[in-house]
Scaffold this active site. Sequence first.
Site, short mmCIF file in Angstrom:
data_model
loop_
_atom_site.label_atom_id
_atom_site.label_comp_id
_atom_site.label_asym_id
_atom_site.label_seq_id
_atom_site.Cartn_x
_atom_site.Cartn_y
_atom_site.Cartn_z
N HIS A 1 2.25 -8.85 -11.32
CA HIS A 1 1.65 -8.09 -10.23
C HIS A 1 0.62 -7.13 -10.80
O HIS A 1 0.50 -7.01 -12.02
CB HIS A 1 2.73 -7.30 -9.47
CG HIS A 1 3.54 -6.39 -10.34
ND1 HIS A 1 4.55 -6.86 -11.16
CD2 HIS A 1 3.49 -5.06 -10.52
CE1 HIS A 1 5.07 -5.84 -11.82
NE2 HIS A 1 4.45 -4.74 -11.45
N ASP B 1 -24.38 15.06 -0.24
CA ASP B 1 -22.94 15.27 -0.33
C ASP B 1 -22.29 13.90 -0.49
O ASP B 1 -22.21 13.14 0.46
CB ASP B 1 -22.44 15.98 0.93
CG ASP B 1 -21.00 16.43 0.80
OD1 ASP B 1 -20.53 17.16 1.70
OD2 ASP B 1 -20.33 16.06 -0.19
N PHE C 1 0.89 -1.17 0.00
CA PHE C 1 0.00 0.00 0.00
C PHE C 1 0.92 1.21 0.00
O PHE C 1 1.39 1.63 1.06
CB PHE C 1 -0.89 0.01 1.25
CG PHE C 1 -1.98 -1.01 1.23
CD1 PHE C 1 -1.83 -2.23 1.87
CD2 PHE C 1 -3.17 -0.74 0.56
CE1 PHE C 1 -2.86 -3.18 1.85
CE2 PHE C 1 -4.21 -1.69 0.53
CZ PHE C 1 -4.05 -2.91 1.17
N ASP C 2 1.19 1.73 -1.17
CA ASP C 2 2.23 2.75 -1.24
C ASP C 2 1.87 4.09 -0.62
O ASP C 2 2.75 4.90 -0.34
CB ASP C 2 2.70 2.94 -2.69
CG ASP C 2 3.56 1.76 -3.15
OD1 ASP C 2 3.51 1.41 -4.34
OD2 ASP C 2 4.29 1.17 -2.31
N ASP D 1 -14.30 14.20 -4.79
CA ASP D 1 -15.36 14.76 -3.95
C ASP D 1 -16.03 15.88 -4.75
O ASP D 1 -15.57 17.02 -4.74
CB ASP D 1 -14.76 15.29 -2.64
CG ASP D 1 -15.82 15.78 -1.66
OD1 ASP D 1 -15.45 16.02 -0.48
OD2 ASP D 1 -17.00 15.93 -2.04
N GLY E 1 3.54 11.59 0.06
CA GLY E 1 4.16 12.88 0.34
C GLY E 1 5.60 12.70 0.77
O GLY E 1 6.52 13.33 0.25
N ASN F 1 11.87 0.17 -5.46
CA ASN F 1 12.28 -0.04 -6.85
C ASN F 1 11.45 0.77 -7.84
O ASN F 1 11.91 1.14 -8.91
CB ASN F 1 12.18 -1.51 -7.21
CG ASN F 1 10.84 -2.11 -6.80
OD1 ASN F 1 10.50 -2.17 -5.61
ND2 ASN F 1 10.06 -2.52 -7.76
N TYR F 2 10.21 1.06 -7.50
CA TYR F 2 9.29 1.66 -8.45
C TYR F 2 9.20 3.18 -8.34
O TYR F 2 9.42 3.76 -7.29
CB TYR F 2 7.88 1.09 -8.24
CG TYR F 2 7.45 0.06 -9.27
CD1 TYR F 2 6.84 -1.13 -8.90
CD2 TYR F 2 7.65 0.29 -10.62
CE1 TYR F 2 6.45 -2.08 -9.84
CE2 TYR F 2 7.27 -0.65 -11.57
CZ TYR F 2 6.66 -1.83 -11.19
OH TYR F 2 6.27 -2.75 -12.12
N GLY G 1 3.64 6.46 2.07
CA GLY G 1 3.38 7.90 2.06
C GLY G 1 3.82 8.53 0.74
O GLY G 1 5.02 8.58 0.45
#
Lengths: 683, 683
Positions: A453, A611, A316-317, A462, A324, A400-401, A322
């Site tokens: 993969h 919403d 889960f990158d 949103d 950021g 690596n990616y 992160g």
Amino acid sequence: MAAAPHHPFDPLTPDEISRASKVVRPHFGGQDPNFRVVTLLEPAKKQMIPYLEKEQKKQPLGHVPTRYARVEVAVPGAKSGNELFELVVDLDKDKVARKQHMKGKHSYIDADYMKAVENACLANEEVQAEIRTLELPANSMVVVEPWAYATDGMNDMTERVTMCWFYLRLLESSDANYYAYPLDVCAEVSEALQVTKVYRLPTKPHERINHEKKPFDRRRIHSTAASEYHPDLRPAPRATTKPYQVVQPEGPSFKIQGNHLSWEKWTFRVGFNYREGLTLHDVRYDGRSLFYRLSLGEMFVPYGDPRAPYPRKAAFDLGNDGAGINANNLQLGCDCLGTIKYFDAYHNTPSGEPLKLPNVVCCHEQDDGILWKHTNFRTQNPVVTRSRILVLQTIITVSNYEYIFAWHFGQDASISYEVRATGILSTVPSDIDVKERIPYGTVVAPGVLAPYHQHLFSLRIDPAIDGHANSLVVEESKPLPMDDPLVHNPFGVGYVTESHIVEEEGGFDLDFTKNRTFKFVNENKTNPITGTPVGFKLMPFYSQKLLSHPESFHAKRSEFGEHAVWVTRHEDHDHFPAGKYTMQSSGGDGLASAIEKRRKTGTAQSIRNQDLVIWHTFGSTHNPRIEDWPVMPNEKLMVGLKPVNFFTGNPALDVAVSTQDKNKSVLYNEEESKNSSCCSSRL
Amino acid sequence: MAAAPHHPFDPLTPDEISRASKVVRPHFGGQDPNFRVVTLLEPAKKQMIPYLEKEQKKQPLGHVPTRYARVEVAVPGAKSGNELFELVVDLDKDKVARKQHMKGKHSYIDADYMKAVENACLANEEVQAEIRTLELPANSMVVVEPWAYATDGMNDMTERVTMCWFYLRLLESSDANYYAYPLDVCAEVSEALQVTKVYRLPTKPHERINHEKKPFDRRRIHSTAASEYHPDLRPAPRATTKPYQVVQPEGPSFKIQGNHLSWEKWTFRVGFNYREGLTLHDVRYDGRSLFYRLSLGEMFVPYGDPRAPYPRKAAFDLGNDGAGINANNLQLGCDCLGTIKYFDAYHNTPSGEPLKLPNVVCCHEQDDGILWKHTNFRTQNPVVTRSRILVLQTIITVSNYEYIFAWHFGQDASISYEVRATGILSTVPSDIDVKERIPYGTVVAPGVLAPYHQHLFSLRIDPAIDGHANSLVVEESKPLPMDDPLVHNPFGVGYVTESHIVEEEGGFDLDFTKNRTFKFVNENKTNPITGTPVGFKLMPFYSQKLLSHPESFHAKRSEFGEHAVWVTRHEDHDHFPAGKYTMQSSGGDGLASAIEKRRKTGTAQSIRNQDLVIWHTFGSTHNPRIEDWPVMPNEKLMVGLKPVNFFTGNPALDVAVSTQDKNKSVLYNEEESKNSSCCSSRL
């Protein structure tokens, strides 16, 4: 980013970061808290809606929402090595407003900790013994690449467990491509930095964990021209590519003040945080509200090799690493062309001090060919305009990616989100002879397999289409029957559109065979010309869903890969389709579970004329090709958002026509070019 | 295009055009033939294969294939007004080699004839009487737009019948957008230019042909700002877009000699003809053969309004109009940015003389962002290369619509084909009140409906992957079962690829849910690293098939809209998936029929490891939005071709890294920009 005064959407300033950690520290007594996150807690939408309206109308802003920081702190715990706490700090009052022990949850990857894992691994005697059996070449260096352990049910995930994959660097240079030499040694490291297991990886098609201790096969050593990407380690590059420069003699068309950007009738605010990277807020065209927030919600990269321990490779990158934190510093790289505005961002150090992330977003214009053209054939008078787009780009490196994320804004009020995958394939060792084949990957070099993969992205949209009460419409194009006496279609050419409005939260699939189109509309605003609700439509990227079995941990932990389009009721801070804490998660925290829970507990609300939030899952089933090796030429994935009966005509109709006087194209002259001089005759 | 010596793929020179018609003329006795086509008859592939091989190896060429022209001539006939003949002229001997009467076939649209139709229509008394009932505003002008009659079974198609659609030009300017005022008068004109029918069009949802003669409703007159696209007729354009120029101080990277183009390891020949427009031949990368021929085979734009006579609106823009004939002169327009090479082409006049089509193809480079990047996180050293692409573009105008066709070549040996639709929507009159809705289109202005329609393109791909014996492989990605004792997949994460090789001609559909991938491979050439056959894959564009009923004439005449991917055995001159003669066709000439006929007559040959051709059908179901009015911002459709295990690594690995020294980007300075001066500080 300006120091002050700041906008409620602006990321925390360096000063606010310091203040927040200063406020938090005493709450941990004698312990030395490891500040994992010090970030803005975005204000509640309920407060922002009136604020933004006043701002838009240039009215006095009145009450400014309280400024909050969200802080995550890790401290050594009694039972486990690492306890996670989340606090909310009121920065107007410099007080902790809330503190919660996130029991059983793990923070994202701690780079310092991973470095310690590497060192512990290499220093371990059992590991060293294993390495000796490899009989590695002299002057080569073993590289340990630690990865988060993707839950597979085989281990207690209460504490951190780190998988260590081993590679070999044959060349002296630290930039040598060690992924070219994956070793079949594997180790697991505990929270307390103890190496708990050392074993050999499977290298044959049907092999379980391998106990054979073969030495490193010298025949695998291949030419650096084939396996290296760094120019210092390769033959000279091609010299045929002539320079191409972009010149904007009057500067760019955008205006930027702090994090507020205006360009060609677009206005929006640029945000940034450690996890999502670039976020966009209050996106408007010509003052009309379009999107409240746009961001990448999560990305998941599960590997499809079933041989243990490879099922533990599923990243889960965003949640684990992160986007950021791992954003590239774009200034160094020459990643952007033309007149470039860079945005910096701030993360925090483990001691809670501000940590500058320079040049993490670049912003520039780009020419995108022809926007619109018409030639009246009777007069032969052409009218043509060129499409100028605005690009906001970030690039992340996750081991690596690399992933390049770019938002493109068009003068026609369209938005594109483009993802490019590049970088280096993840590799594992293989030991097959010419006749064998490992069905779970591609051989990219002797002894090197690049496993199959997937890359799955979740784009969080949103919408605020002319306001916050929106609906999701699913429209399809259907042929009329030819033989129905009640339907006048004698020539069999007729077709109509059929729409239905979605009432409940849920997941939907794409179907191009029906021209299935997802639109976000405002049922309260009718287009005066077409007579239909104003809206925007999604131009999805068609890709395969998650291949992992629904009962697998990959599926249970991600959830968003089950459908291409999800719709939920808006909830503040609900930004993560696989849940807030993905590290070593067991599932049950994602979109599908949240929707299911609300249904079961009777708390589900209608999403019609409400919403709502849209999550578009898209990606690629990546079965590597040799052309992806040793570094991958970009693979592009593009998602679009376009107005549908929102305006009263082509919003780019007023773009000025393209002229040679402005564009200064140059005519290529074959004769001149033969004489090796540049083509200088201008049209 | 060079006069001589020419390459077998080069279009006919002006001299050859003259010679061909001179040779043909005597074969029509006293008649004055109308030369519809004088074009190259491309040499047989059997002859070209050895020729190209020798050329590639720089060996003596030996026998040069005979130079042939294909000529189509229309002459007044005994039974019908217009008889069509096809002749093949041997240009080496200046002799007619073959002459054939194309009985029952029609040539493509004759622009001069259409002008005569317009005039005949407007001059006709019954038409004038009908117009008078409209009580049109003074100083307005009726415009007649003649269209080819799309067969609907209601008329004998032996002779030409032309549909005349009526519009009103309110403004004096000849560039006024008359499509904004469609009139409900319609007329049909016979071969002999007689107006055979005049009637009123349906303007209500369920109305058959309308006999009410209502005057033109003045309330429909809308502001020019909303309905005009020509800058002289509109308010001043936006002044916010600053200039953006592309500079190549050392010139472009391409080398062009005649029609031979070389760029960044690519070589190919540029062809052009009246019907297909731009064609590409002998496409190679680094000397290796990839594609023998690439072209747009046909495009079909059927309208989905079932109310008579609208089923007669269905345009074959290549077969009926000609993508070459209708190609824009790109010099005038400022259609291309940077250092531009223009290619001219030649068509012929009705008297068989050469007619220059200047600047129909433009060729230039473009920066396409980042090609590949990797940063070793341990050293923080980034290596980034930018993607330079080569663009070959043509634009066609077919009455109201424009289509932009562009081939993009990448340094990574990828090819993209991009279609952009722009221009003006076809409009019909509507007379509905606020509560009514016509379900077959979108109201774009009071009284103006833009009917639903589709755009279907057929891209003809003649692969020659490392040679001419190729196969079509269909590969899918499939999850392994989790509970099968024979399959080791305990964690449920495993997946594999399954391929099957296509043996027979036929049509296939796309399926992204299975990651269905179409590859053209050479089974005789195995990649030395991956152990799989070298190949290229199709990156299709996902779109809805033809919506018209299979029994409709739209379906019967087009055929190619039935499937997304067709494969046939190569046959010389077999370039047209809806048949050679589309004007007023009745069907039975397309891909599906040809395949079926070969099956039935036992002449079908295997297409495995043979010379095969792929036809990719893609397009868009276009349900207009108001943003497409009065001129449409481009809608993009992209198809890709990428190597799959063709090379031994990333073919763009040797592209030089991106540097500021070469790129000369400029840093945007907020302070400076506030002072309205350009940003001058270079990085």
